[in-house]
Motif scaffolding. Sequence first.
Motif, PDB file in Angstrom:
ATOM      1  N   GLN A  10       0.856  -1.288   0.048  1.00  0.00           N
ATOM      2  CA  GLN A  10      -0.098  -0.018   0.150  1.00  0.00           C
ATOM      3  C   GLN A  10       1.008   1.130  -0.157  1.00  0.00           C
ATOM      4  N   ARG A  11       0.544   2.198  -0.798  1.00  0.00           N
ATOM      5  CA  ARG A  11       1.230   3.583  -0.759  1.00  0.00           C
ATOM      6  C   ARG A  11       0.916   4.612   0.286  1.00  0.00           C
ATOM      7  N   CYS A  12       1.616   5.438   0.655  1.00  0.00           N
ATOM      8  CA  CYS A  12       1.352   6.419   1.592  1.00  0.00           C
ATOM      9  C   CYS A  12       2.265   7.743   1.442  1.00  0.00           C
ATOM     10  N   TRP A  13       2.096   8.528   2.381  1.00  0.00           N
ATOM     11  CA  TRP A  13       2.713   9.896   2.375  1.00  0.00           C
ATOM     12  C   TRP A  13       2.890  10.460   0.822  1.00  0.00           C
ATOM     13  N   ASN A  14       1.720  10.728   0.326  1.00  0.00           N
ATOM     14  CA  ASN A  14       1.617  11.385  -0.983  1.00  0.00           C
ATOM     15  C   ASN A  14       2.300  10.269  -2.138  1.00  0.00           C
ATOM     16  N   LEU A  15       2.147   9.355  -1.952  1.00  0.00           N
ATOM     17  CA  LEU A  15       2.410   8.080  -2.900  1.00  0.00           C
ATOM     18  C   LEU A  15       4.211   8.096  -2.975  1.00  0.00           C
ATOM     19  N   HIS A  16       4.676   8.842  -1.771  1.00  0.00           N
ATOM     20  CA  HIS A  16       6.299   8.698  -1.701  1.00  0.00           C
ATOM     21  C   HIS A  16       6.729   7.484  -1.030  1.00  0.00           C
ATOM     22  N   GLY A  17       5.953   6.932  -0.061  1.00  0.00           N
ATOM     23  CA  GLY A  17       6.288   5.971   0.811  1.00  0.00           C
ATOM     24  C   GLY A  17       5.430   4.717   0.639  1.00  0.00           C
ATOM     25  N   LYS A  18       5.864   3.484   1.411  1.00  0.00           N
ATOM     26  CA  LYS A  18       5.370   2.252   1.243  1.00  0.00           C
ATOM     27  C   LYS A  18       4.742   1.735   2.494  1.00  0.00           C
ATOM     28  N   CYS A  19       3.899   1.070   2.566  1.00  0.00           N
ATOM     29  CA  CYS A  19       3.530   0.610   3.942  1.00  0.00           C
ATOM     30  C   CYS A  19       4.161  -0.808   4.388  1.00  0.00           C
ATOM     31  N   ARG A  20       4.876  -0.964   5.143  1.00  0.00           N
ATOM     32  CA  ARG A  20       5.582  -2.406   5.412  1.00  0.00           C
ATOM     33  C   ARG A  20       5.705  -2.373   6.945  1.00  0.00           C
ATOM     34  N   GLN A  21       6.182  -3.764   7.127  1.00  0.00           N
ATOM     35  CA  GLN A  21       6.564  -4.200   8.587  1.00  0.00           C
ATOM     36  C   GLN A  21       7.704  -3.657   9.007  1.00  0.00           C
ATOM     37  N   LYS A  22       8.768  -3.549   8.214  1.00  0.00           N
ATOM     38  CA  LYS A  22       9.940  -3.142   8.582  1.00  0.00           C
ATOM     39  C   LYS A  22      10.608  -2.409   7.177  1.00  0.00           C
ATOM     40  N   ARG A  40      17.833   2.266   3.571  1.00  0.00           N
ATOM     41  CA  ARG A  40      17.743   3.715   3.197  1.00  0.00           C
ATOM     42  C   ARG A  40      16.633   4.276   3.259  1.00  0.00           C
ATOM     43  N   GLU A  41      15.729   4.003   4.166  1.00  0.00           N
ATOM     44  CA  GLU A  41      14.163   4.513   4.360  1.00  0.00           C
ATOM     45  C   GLU A  41      14.121   4.947   5.885  1.00  0.00           C
ATOM     46  N   ARG A  42      13.270   5.844   6.264  1.00  0.00           N
ATOM     47  CA  ARG A  42      12.950   6.266   7.472  1.00  0.00           C
ATOM     48  C   ARG A  42      11.196   6.088   7.900  1.00  0.00           C
ATOM     49  N   THR A  43      11.064   5.930   8.895  1.00  0.00           N
ATOM     50  CA  THR A  43       9.453   6.026   9.468  1.00  0.00           C
ATOM     51  C   THR A  43       9.225   7.326   9.801  1.00  0.00           C
ATOM     52  N   TYR A  44       8.166   7.910   9.078  1.00  0.00           N
ATOM     53  CA  TYR A  44       7.748   9.328   9.476  1.00  0.00           C
ATOM     54  C   TYR A  44       6.376   9.153  10.153  1.00  0.00           C
ATOM     55  N   VAL A  45       5.251   8.463   9.428  1.00  0.00           N
ATOM     56  CA  VAL A  45       4.065   8.389  10.035  1.00  0.00           C
ATOM     57  C   VAL A  45       3.609   7.014   9.932  1.00  0.00           C
ATOM     58  N   TYR A  46       2.731   6.449  10.492  1.00  0.00           N
ATOM     59  CA  TYR A  46       2.107   5.169  10.386  1.00  0.00           C
ATOM     60  C   TYR A  46       1.033   5.041   9.373  1.00  0.00           C
ATOM     61  N   CYS A  47       0.720   3.839   8.885  1.00  0.00           N
ATOM     62  CA  CYS A  47      -0.247   3.753   7.888  1.00  0.00           C
ATOM     63  C   CYS A  47      -1.598   3.285   8.496  1.00  0.00           C
ATOM     64  N   THR A  48      -2.643   3.201   8.021  1.00  0.00           N
ATOM     65  CA  THR A  48      -3.834   3.114   8.482  1.00  0.00           C
ATOM     66  C   THR A  48      -4.058   1.619   8.789  1.00  0.00           C
ATOM     67  N   ASN A  49      -3.134   0.664   8.427  1.00  0.00           N
ATOM     68  CA  ASN A  49      -3.215  -0.728   8.920  1.00  0.00           C
ATOM     69  C   ASN A  49      -2.122  -1.188   9.782  1.00  0.00           C
ATOM     70  N   ASN A  50      -1.816   0.039  10.735  1.00  0.00           N
ATOM     71  CA  ASN A  50      -0.915  -0.213  11.661  1.00  0.00           C
ATOM     72  C   ASN A  50       0.564  -0.756  11.324  1.00  0.00           C
ATOM     73  N   LYS A  51       1.053  -0.461  10.014  1.00  0.00           N
ATOM     74  CA  LYS A  51       2.384  -0.780   9.543  1.00  0.00           C
ATOM     75  C   LYS A  51       3.063   0.657   9.278  1.00  0.00           C
ATOM     76  N   LEU A  52       4.334   0.439   9.305  1.00  0.00           N
ATOM     77  CA  LEU A  52       5.362   1.781   9.414  1.00  0.00           C
ATOM     78  C   LEU A  52       5.202   2.148   7.890  1.00  0.00           C
TER      79      LEU A  52
END
Length: 67
Positions: free
Chosen positions: A23-35, A39-51
């Motif tokens: 699933q895409r997040c953060w204005n389509l610049h991020g991806k919802c993942r478990q980890k 080269r990536e950082r967590t800024y917000v959380y997705c609606t499905n409780n993933k990073l």
Amino acid sequence: MKLLWLTVAALLLLTQLTPGGTQRCWNLHGKCRQKCSRRERTYVYCTNNKLCCVKPKFQPRENLWPF
């Protein structure tokens, strides 16, 4: 021999598919993942409780001098 080529072609197509479709997040610049990757950082959380894993160049910069 044709069955061998058909099997190879099917396996190559299956390797190109992403498992689960991320699933895409953060204005389509991020991806919802478990980890997130290295080269990536967590800024917000997705609606499905993933990073929401976002590359640093797409994250807002921190304000060093707040007024």
